[in-house]
Design an enzyme around this catalytic site. Structure first.
Site, PDB file in Angstrom:
ATOM      1  N   GLU A 133       4.715   6.955   5.725  1.00  0.00           N
ATOM      2  CA  GLU A 133       4.204   8.546   6.703  1.00  0.00           C
ATOM      3  C   GLU A 133       3.086   8.285   6.563  1.00  0.00           C
ATOM      4  OE1 GLU A 133       6.563   8.350   4.004  1.00  0.00           O
ATOM      5  OE2 GLU A 133       8.154   9.871   4.708  1.00  0.00           O
ATOM      6  N   PHE A 153      16.932  21.346  -1.723  1.00  0.00           N
ATOM      7  CA  PHE A 153      16.062  19.924  -1.450  1.00  0.00           C
ATOM      8  C   PHE A 153      15.701  19.363  -0.433  1.00  0.00           C
ATOM      9  CE2 PHE A 153      17.084  14.504  -0.928  1.00  0.00           C
ATOM     10  CZ  PHE A 153      17.053  14.889  -1.837  1.00  0.00           C
ATOM     11  N   GLN A 154      14.405  18.694  -0.921  1.00  0.00           N
ATOM     12  CA  GLN A 154      13.506  18.261  -0.067  1.00  0.00           C
ATOM     13  C   GLN A 154      12.521  18.941   0.688  1.00  0.00           C
ATOM     14  OE1 GLN A 154      14.464  14.733   1.926  1.00  0.00           O
ATOM     15  NE2 GLN A 154      14.046  13.326  -0.127  1.00  0.00           N
ATOM     16  N   LYS A 165      15.878  22.194  10.364  1.00  0.00           N
ATOM     17  CA  LYS A 165      17.069  21.297  10.666  1.00  0.00           C
ATOM     18  C   LYS A 165      18.067  22.106  12.005  1.00  0.00           C
ATOM     19  CE  LYS A 165      20.589  17.242   8.774  1.00  0.00           C
ATOM     20  NZ  LYS A 165      20.016  16.791   7.992  1.00  0.00           N
ATOM     21  N   MET A 211     -17.617  -0.242  -3.171  1.00  0.00           N
ATOM     22  CA  MET A 211     -18.692   0.307  -2.825  1.00  0.00           C
ATOM     23  C   MET A 211     -18.807   1.581  -4.590  1.00  0.00           C
ATOM     24  SD  MET A 211     -21.166   1.910  -0.460  1.00  0.00           S
ATOM     25  CE  MET A 211     -20.775   1.264   1.422  1.00  0.00           C
TER      26      MET A 211
HETATM   27  C1  LIG Z   1      -7.948   6.639  -0.766  1.00  0.00           C
HETATM   28  C2  LIG Z   1      -9.204   6.512  -1.124  1.00  0.00           C
HETATM   29  N1  LIG Z   1      -9.486   6.672  -2.477  1.00  0.00           N
HETATM   30  C3  LIG Z   1     -10.375   7.074  -2.820  1.00  0.00           C
HETATM   31  C4  LIG Z   1     -11.645   5.868  -2.353  1.00  0.00           C
HETATM   32  C5  LIG Z   1     -13.370   6.013  -2.967  1.00  0.00           C
HETATM   33  N2  LIG Z   1     -13.163   4.948  -2.680  1.00  0.00           N
HETATM   34  C6  LIG Z   1     -14.588   4.582  -1.766  1.00  0.00           C
HETATM   35  S1  LIG Z   1     -14.662   2.747  -0.601  1.00  0.00           S
HETATM   36  C7  LIG Z   1     -13.958   2.151  -2.456  1.00  0.00           C
HETATM   37  C8  LIG Z   1     -13.739   1.001  -2.340  1.00  0.00           C
HETATM   38  C9  LIG Z   1     -13.508   0.306  -2.039  1.00  0.00           C
HETATM   39  O1  LIG Z   1     -12.815  -0.934  -2.626  1.00  0.00           O
HETATM   40  P1  LIG Z   1     -12.344  -1.967  -1.525  1.00  0.00           P
HETATM   41  O2  LIG Z   1     -11.415  -1.380  -0.563  1.00  0.00           O
HETATM   42  O3  LIG Z   1     -12.300  -3.412  -2.162  1.00  0.00           O
HETATM   43  O4  LIG Z   1     -13.495  -2.190  -0.277  1.00  0.00           O
HETATM   44  P2  LIG Z   1     -15.096  -3.154  -0.807  1.00  0.00           P
HETATM   45  O5  LIG Z   1     -16.034  -1.146  -1.044  1.00  0.00           O
HETATM   46  O6  LIG Z   1     -15.105  -3.440  -2.692  1.00  0.00           O
HETATM   47  O7  LIG Z   1     -15.608  -3.636   0.665  1.00  0.00           O
HETATM   48  C10 LIG Z   1     -12.998   3.686  -3.299  1.00  0.00           C
HETATM   49  C11 LIG Z   1     -12.274   3.388  -4.041  1.00  0.00           C
HETATM   50  C12 LIG Z   1     -11.809   6.315  -1.062  1.00  0.00           C
HETATM   51  N3  LIG Z   1     -12.761   6.143  -0.135  1.00  0.00           N
HETATM   52  N4  LIG Z   1      -9.745   6.655  -0.220  1.00  0.00           N
END
Ligand SMILES: Cc1ncc(C[n+]2csc(CCOP(=O)(O)OP(=O)(O)O)c2C)c(N)n1
Length: 570
Positions: free
Chosen positions: A63, A125-126, A175, A482
């Site tokens: 979803e 349920f759900q 529902k 990042m």
């Molecule tokens: C759902 C979610 N969980 C955690 C984060 C925190 N977060 C931001 S950037 C990042 C790393 C992303 O890694 P990747 O997809 O390998 O991309 P890169 O930065 O290496 O280009 C994280 C964990 C987020 N933005 N969204």
């Protein structure tokens, strides 16, 4: 303020129909062509009624994927995105997508099934109180208690989702209401008020702009949303005032255009950030002073007065005091401003603009990085150039997202689809699906990281099922890049839980989903790889290996002001 009223005619006035059937016929009547969703017990009557309708339902594999796809479909098409889910886990799986649409002001209608009213509140349920769960992240929500209300509620939901400051609207349908037969759907009266500011306020804005010596135009995502792109381009061309853009507004001014200084903020260009810090007037259009854009707020543009145009009155003066606040639909207000400024003496800011144009040229990025490895900025720049004017980048979140924002060339705002406000990993792949369905002739490329793609990788099955000719690039640094970068600079190189070196073989994964894929791991393979990607007619995935130590520059450290940018070696 001018107001036009529209009276809603119920979809069906005579023969009794089920609530579920009314959902489908009302969506058809509203011109919905595409919706994304996932069935389940509490929404089965609606799925039953879907069969044989004119609606094209895209079964996503989660979803969250459906919500992101609907969001991106809305961003590219300009229509309302629609997604559906069952009660409980189906509905909660929509939550991130709803928050994403809320933060970026995207019009979306989410339809959830729920347990029958007779068992509501009994932990059936759900059963989840999805209205309660989503209350802070929707623009509006409904719990529909009678089938007769369905057409009116849906019509109103669409109206609310797209009018004023757009956003997500939730419709929760028990529902029993879906099963209920009715022959008396009620009508609705909608008011299409268009907010236009008073002439005197536009006069004040024009006077402030005329008086400024060092003005900067600060463009936000609201410009695209209100259809004010041409008006803003006209303003920029007529006045010659230097422009900066938020992440969400990239492409509003075509990249590379004179006086466009790039993105401001945490990963903005040096030029954009310095111009804003030195400015004496910020003309802010459809932006909300997001902290990623402003850096340390009290030191943001310290010498500047602010003229703020926004549809949402609560944004004006919320984070920054304004000299002139222009509330209302940005498009007519900027058009009115342009009309004011086109008569009388021309705006004279050429010396100020020349200074920044020269600086932009001096700071232009050098794509010839040393080394043999793939250099993501160079790859992305070449990709956007080769993809041409129909290019759409659907990004995930992380370093690659910032490189896309910094180095791709965008000629229109729809070309850059990103999770701006929420910054949600997992957005890229379903966003690519939504974008491609919204603009089938565009060259849509999902650009994702190895972390982000794993968050909704199941949507490769959706791509394959519907043979969606989406191009997918994974920029793989086998790290949560990042986060790793922040640990390097702000957590003393304590690289805690960012190693993804045990990633699966993404080429094999794609192939297992029925999608052709290939790997690029050296710089001299990049050009041919891009050519192959772009020349392929169906879906294709390019897995690109990059250096885990590459960083995004410039970077404004957290808590610093935007003039205090760090810049490292490549
Ligand atoms: C759902 C979610 N969980 C955690 C984060 C925190 N977060 C931001 S950037 C990042 C790393 C992303 O890694 P990747 O997809 O390998 O991309 P890169 O930065 O290496 O280009 C994280 C964990 C987020 N933005 N969204």
């Amino acid at each position: 303020m001018s107001a036009a009223a529209a009276t809603f005619k119920p979809a069906v006035e005579t023969a009794p129909q089920s609530g579920a059937r009314l959902v489908v016929s009302t969506l058809e009547k509203l011109g919905v062509e595409v919706l994304f969703g996932y069935p389940g017990g509490a929404i089965m009557p609606i799925y039953d009624a879907l069969a044989g309708s004119s609606l094209r339902h895209y079964l996503c594999r989660h979803e969250q994927g459906a919500a992101f796809a609907a969001d991106s479909y809305a961003r590219v098409s300009g229509k309302v995105g629609v997604c559906m889910a069952t009660s409980g886990p189906g509905a909660t799986n929509l939550v991130t997508g709803i928050a994403n649409a809320m933060l970026d002001s995207i019009p979306m209608v989410c339809i959830t099934g729920n347990v029958a009213q007779g068992v509501m509140g009994m932990d059936a349920f759900q059963e989840v109180d999805i209205l309660g769960v989503t209350l802070p992240i929707v623009k509006h929500s409904y719990l529909v208690r009678s089938a007769a209300d369905i057409p009116a509620v849906i019509e109103e939901a669409f109206h609310i989702a797209r009018s004023g400051r757009p956003g997500p609207v939730l419709i929760d349908l028990p529902k029993d209401v879906q099963f209920e037969m009715t022959d008396a759907p009620r009508g609705i009266h909608l008011s299409n008020a268009i907010d236009v500011a008073d002439a005197a306020v536009i006069d004040d804005a024009a006077a402030a702009i005329r008086a400024a010596k060092k003005p900067v135009l600060y463009i936000g995502g609201g410009v695209k949303i209100s259809g004010a792109v041409q008006a803003v381009r006209d303003f920029a061309a007529m006045t010659g005032i230097p422009q900066v853009s938020t992440l969400n507004a990239l492409g509003t001014i075509p990249t590379g255009q004179d006086n466009f200084l790039g993105m401001l903020g945490m990963h903005g260009t040096r030029c954009a950030n310095e111009a804003v810090q030195e400015s004496d007037l910020l003309i802010v259009i459809g932006a909300r002073f997001d902290d990623r854009a402003t850096g340390k707020l009290i030191e943001f543009a310290p010498h500047a007065g602010v003229v703020h145009f926004d549809i949402d009155p609560s944004e004006i003066g919320k984070l920054r005091k304004v000299a002139v606040g222009v509330t209302g639909d940005v498009k007519p207000n900027i058009e009115a401003l342009n009309a004011r400024l086109s008569s009388g003496p021309a705006i004279e800011v050429s010396e100020w603009a020349d200074k920044w144009r020269a600086k932009a040229i001096a700071c232009a990025f050098d794509y010839n990085a040393p080394g043999e490895g793939v250099f993501a900025p160079q790859l992305l720049n070449e990709l956007s150039q080769k993809a041409g004017p129909s290019f759409i980048a659907a990004c995930d979140v992380g370093q690659h997202q910032m490189w896309v924002a910094q180095y791709c060339e965008f000629s229109r705002p729809q070309a850059h689809i990103t999770s701006g406000g929420l910054g949600s990993m997992g957005f890229g792949l379903p966003a690519g699906i939504g974008a491609k369905l919204a603009e089938p002739d565009a060259c849509v490329v999902t650009i994702t990281g190895d972390g982000g793609v794993m968050m909704n990788i199941q949507e490769l099955a959706t791509v394959n099922r519907f043979k969606i000719p989406l191009k997918i690039i994974i920029l793989d640094n086998s790290r949560l890049g990042m986060v790793r970068q922040w640990q390097e600079f702000f957590f003393e190189r304590n690289f805690s839980e960012v190693d993804l070196s045990d990633n699966p073989d993404f080429v094999k994964v794609a192939e297992a989903f029925g999608i052709p894929a290939f790997r690029v791991d050296a710089r001299d393979q990049v050009s041919a790889g891009i050519d192959r990607l772009l020349a392929t007619e169906g879906p294709i995935l390019m897995h690109v290996i990059i250096d885990p130590n590459d960083n995004v520059w410039p970077l404004v450290p957290p808590g610093k002001n935007n003039a205090e940018m760090l810049e490292g070696a490549r």
